[in-house]
Motif scaffolding. Structure first.
Motif, mmCIF file in Angstrom:
data_model
loop_
_atom_site.group_PDB
_atom_site.id
_atom_site.type_symbol
_atom_site.label_atom_id
_atom_site.label_comp_id
_atom_site.label_asym_id
_atom_site.label_seq_id
_atom_site.Cartn_x
_atom_site.Cartn_y
_atom_site.Cartn_z
ATOM 1 N N HIS A 35 -8.212 6.995 -3.081
ATOM 2 C CA HIS A 35 -8.799 5.997 -2.175
ATOM 3 C C HIS A 35 -7.802 5.097 -1.444
ATOM 4 N N TRP A 36 -6.539 4.976 -1.934
ATOM 5 C CA TRP A 36 -5.721 3.841 -1.516
ATOM 6 C C TRP A 36 -5.464 3.675 -0.014
ATOM 7 N N GLU A 37 -4.814 4.635 0.628
ATOM 8 C CA GLU A 37 -4.348 4.369 1.995
ATOM 9 C C GLU A 37 -5.520 3.969 2.898
ATOM 10 N N ILE A 80 -9.383 7.379 -8.248
ATOM 11 C CA ILE A 80 -9.484 5.925 -8.088
ATOM 12 C C ILE A 80 -8.060 5.377 -8.108
ATOM 13 N N ASP A 81 -7.742 4.476 -7.191
ATOM 14 C CA ASP A 81 -6.430 3.823 -7.179
ATOM 15 C C ASP A 81 -6.588 2.406 -7.743
ATOM 16 N N ASP A 82 -5.769 1.490 -7.294
ATOM 17 C CA ASP A 82 -5.765 0.111 -7.803
ATOM 18 C C ASP A 82 -7.119 -0.576 -7.530
ATOM 19 N N ILE A 122 -7.676 8.237 -12.364
ATOM 20 C CA ILE A 122 -7.732 6.779 -12.465
ATOM 21 C C ILE A 122 -6.317 6.221 -12.317
ATOM 22 N N TYR A 123 -6.214 4.886 -12.261
ATOM 23 C CA TYR A 123 -4.942 4.221 -11.942
ATOM 24 C C TYR A 123 -4.646 3.115 -12.939
ATOM 25 N N SER A 124 -3.394 3.027 -13.348
ATOM 26 C CA SER A 124 -2.954 1.845 -14.079
ATOM 27 C C SER A 124 -1.473 1.598 -13.783
ATOM 28 N N THR A 130 -1.064 -4.762 -12.275
ATOM 29 C CA THR A 130 -0.925 -3.721 -11.258
ATOM 30 C C THR A 130 -0.301 -4.351 -10.013
ATOM 31 N N CYS A 131 -0.015 -3.523 -9.019
ATOM 32 C CA CYS A 131 0.588 -4.059 -7.791
ATOM 33 C C CYS A 131 -0.344 -5.060 -7.115
ATOM 34 N N ALA A 132 -1.655 -4.871 -7.254
ATOM 35 C CA ALA A 132 -2.606 -5.785 -6.624
ATOM 36 C C ALA A 132 -3.020 -6.911 -7.575
ATOM 37 N N GLY A 133 -2.400 -6.992 -8.759
ATOM 38 C CA GLY A 133 -2.634 -8.135 -9.640
ATOM 39 C C GLY A 133 -3.728 -7.962 -10.685
ATOM 40 N N CYS A 191 3.489 9.783 -11.497
ATOM 41 C CA CYS A 191 4.420 8.658 -11.712
ATOM 42 C C CYS A 191 5.011 8.124 -10.409
ATOM 43 N N GLU A 192 5.527 6.874 -10.473
ATOM 44 C CA GLU A 192 6.331 6.323 -9.369
ATOM 45 C C GLU A 192 7.693 5.880 -9.909
ATOM 46 N N TRP A 193 8.041 6.403 -11.049
ATOM 47 C CA TRP A 193 9.268 6.055 -11.763
ATOM 48 C C TRP A 193 10.511 6.092 -10.868
ATOM 49 N N TRP A 215 5.898 12.811 -9.005
ATOM 50 C CA TRP A 215 6.537 11.494 -8.955
ATOM 51 C C TRP A 215 6.839 11.124 -7.515
ATOM 52 N N ARG A 216 6.526 9.871 -7.176
ATOM 53 C CA ARG A 216 6.841 9.318 -5.863
ATOM 54 C C ARG A 216 8.316 8.913 -5.833
ATOM 55 N N ASN A 217 8.985 9.211 -4.694
ATOM 56 C CA ASN A 217 10.396 8.877 -4.524
ATOM 57 C C ASN A 217 10.618 7.761 -3.519
ATOM 58 N N TYR A 219 8.772 5.036 -0.134
ATOM 59 C CA TYR A 219 7.748 4.035 0.184
ATOM 60 C C TYR A 219 6.351 4.624 0.366
ATOM 61 N N ASP A 220 5.352 3.757 0.268
ATOM 62 C CA ASP A 220 3.955 4.136 0.496
ATOM 63 C C ASP A 220 3.767 4.718 1.900
ATOM 64 N N VAL A 221 2.972 5.765 1.994
ATOM 65 C CA VAL A 221 2.640 6.318 3.298
ATOM 66 C C VAL A 221 1.702 5.351 4.030
ATOM 67 N N ASP A 255 3.538 11.312 -1.104
ATOM 68 C CA ASP A 255 2.374 10.426 -0.944
ATOM 69 C C ASP A 255 1.232 11.091 -0.156
ATOM 70 N N MET A 256 0.172 10.318 0.090
ATOM 71 C CA MET A 256 -1.109 10.885 0.546
ATOM 72 C C MET A 256 -1.080 11.506 1.939
ATOM 73 N N LEU A 257 -2.019 12.425 2.156
ATOM 74 C CA LEU A 257 -2.289 12.929 3.512
ATOM 75 C C LEU A 257 -3.153 11.887 4.216
HETATM 76 C C1 GLA Z 1 1.730 0.689 -4.850
HETATM 77 C C2 GLA Z 1 1.611 2.209 -4.781
HETATM 78 C C3 GLA Z 1 0.464 2.585 -3.854
HETATM 79 C C4 GLA Z 1 -0.825 1.965 -4.350
HETATM 80 C C5 GLA Z 1 -0.667 0.467 -4.474
HETATM 81 C C6 GLA Z 1 -1.866 -0.173 -5.153
HETATM 82 O O1 GLA Z 1 2.112 0.151 -3.621
HETATM 83 O O2 GLA Z 1 2.816 2.778 -4.333
HETATM 84 O O3 GLA Z 1 0.356 3.989 -3.766
HETATM 85 O O4 GLA Z 1 -1.170 2.544 -5.591
HETATM 86 O O5 GLA Z 1 0.484 0.120 -5.236
HETATM 87 O O6 GLA Z 1 -1.732 -1.548 -5.334
#
Ligand code: GLA
Length: 409
Positions: A35-37, A80-82, A122-124, A130-133, A191-193, A215-217, A219-221, A255-257
């Protein structure tokens, strides 16, 4: 210990050290929807009932995925994301979904998604928040892994915000992986390690692959050409260290399409789809499947592109050369075939021709002594039989890509 035995042990450990996380999943890059982007952290369902992060958003997306051919095309995870959580844990210390936005709870949502033949993600987060608090998993890895498994979750995206130190970041990613394995439920571990590590330290990809399925390397798309362009460029610049590590069970995640949203032109959408196939990327769409233009659907459900992305050999592609505004990429496929992408980075003017010798491909072997060339994107076209000394000339629109499949004869 006899020297020979000791050496045999060292060799055995060395072999183990290059294998992927052995949880049996993600043998090809996972595919689904996240769902995120597109939907970010919408929590006001009274004001925005169609787009807030709620049970309804995910059940509706699951319905469309089955009804409109997405599942059949291979997209199986509804993720589900954040921002799904309540602001606090429950009286037993467990994470809980926001009761207003997820009145049935996650277990019921997972049952619904499974009843459609799909899987739930799911997301944690590795840290306290989390990034959104929202509440993170720090100090609760085992409990959270068990909770997710008991709900029937099939994928965990584990973010890296708010880890107090690099040591805690690495330990957290490792411990959550072990905790997930201990549940006995196969759960894809996203992961985003390396992304959170990289500003301070060179990631150890051999280790990361032992714990994570992708694993993400970077920035967010974003929903923009600039974002797609920068992800592709970052990948090319780091290909010597990241391409060789990808394979069944462990993938680099660009990252996402974002195809089907607002920011990409048609040619740029073609480029994202083609390059995500070349990069052996997990394919998680973040868009509104309920309102999709036919051409975006055609592109995202294109069987030939998906077959390249999902090729069982599991080798990631790489850039062979950059020639002014043109980039030539290839990806080795099973049965000695190759996927080839010609990307035109020029952002002014009209379509341009790029001519290249087929000896460039597969270290001279892709078309040796002859091959059959099939164009997949932007439109299907049969380029016929070629031999290894011939050249091919393709016309590519500004910011567009021509994707080919080269099959040896
Ligand atoms: C980070 C992640 C994003 C997304 C947001 C949610 O920025 O890289 O993909 O999950 O957090 O807060």
């Amino acid at each position: 210990m006899a020297a020979a035995l000791r050496w045999a042990l060292v060799a055995a450990v060395a072999v183990v050290a290059v294998v992927a996380l052995d949880n049996g999943v993600a043998r090809t890059p996972p595919m689904g929807w996240l769902h995120w982007e597109r939907f970010l952290c919408g929590t006001d369902c009274a004001a925005e009932p169609d787009s807030c992060v709620s049970e309804r958003l995910f059940t509706e997306m699951a319905d469309v995925m089955v009804a409109e051919g997405w599942k059949e095309a291979g997209y199986e995870f509804v993720c589900i994301d954040d921002c799904w959580m309540a602001p606090t844990r429950d009286e037993r210390g467990r994470l809980q979904a926001d009761p207003r936005r997820f009145p049935g709870g996650i277990r019921a949502l997972a049952d619904y998604v499974h009843s459609k033949g799909l899987k739930l993600g799911i997301y944690s987060d590795v840290g306290n928040r989390t990034c959104a608090g929202f509440p993170g998993s720090y100090g609760h890895y085992e409990l959270d892994a068990q909770t997710f498994a008991s709900w029937g979750v099939d994928l965990l995206k584990f973010d890296g915000c708010n880890a107090d130190s690099l040591g805690l970041l690495a330990e957290g990613y490792r411990n959550m992986s072990l905790a997930l394995n201990k549940t006995g439920r196969p759960i894809v571990y996203s992961c985003e390690w390396p992304f959170y590590l990289r500003p301070v330290q060179q990631p150890n990809y051999t280790e990361i692959k032992q714990y994570c399925n992708h694993w993400r390397n970077f920035y967010d798309v974003y929903d923009s050409w600039n974002s797609i362009k920068s992800i592709v460029e970052w990948t090319a610049l780091h290909q010597d260290s990241i391409v060789k590590i990808a394979g069944p069970g462990g993938w680099n995640d660009p990252d996402m399409l974002v195809i089907g949203n607002f920011g990409l032109s048609w040619d740029q959408a073609v480029t994202q789809m083609a390059m995500w196939a070349i990069m052996a990327a997990p394919l998680f769409m973040s868009n509104d499947l309920r309102h999709m233009k036919p051409e975006a659907k055609w592109l995202l459900q294109n069987k030939e592109v998906i077959a390249i992305n999902q090729d069982p050999l599991g080798k990631q592609g790489y850039r062979i050369t950059k020639d002014k505004n043109f980039e030539l990429w290839e990806r080795p496929l099973s049965d000695r075939a190759y996927a080839v992408a010609v990307l035109n980075q020029q952002e002014i003017g009209g379509p341009q021709n790029f001519t290249f010798s087929l000896t460039f491909l597969g270290n001279g072997l892709a078309c040796n002594p002859a091959c059959c060339i099939q164009q997949i994107l932007p439109t299907g076209r049969d380029w016929g039989v070629h031999n290894w000394v011939s050249s091919l000339s393709v016309e590519v629109n500004p910011t567009g890509t021509v994707l080919l499949k080269v099959v040896p004869l």
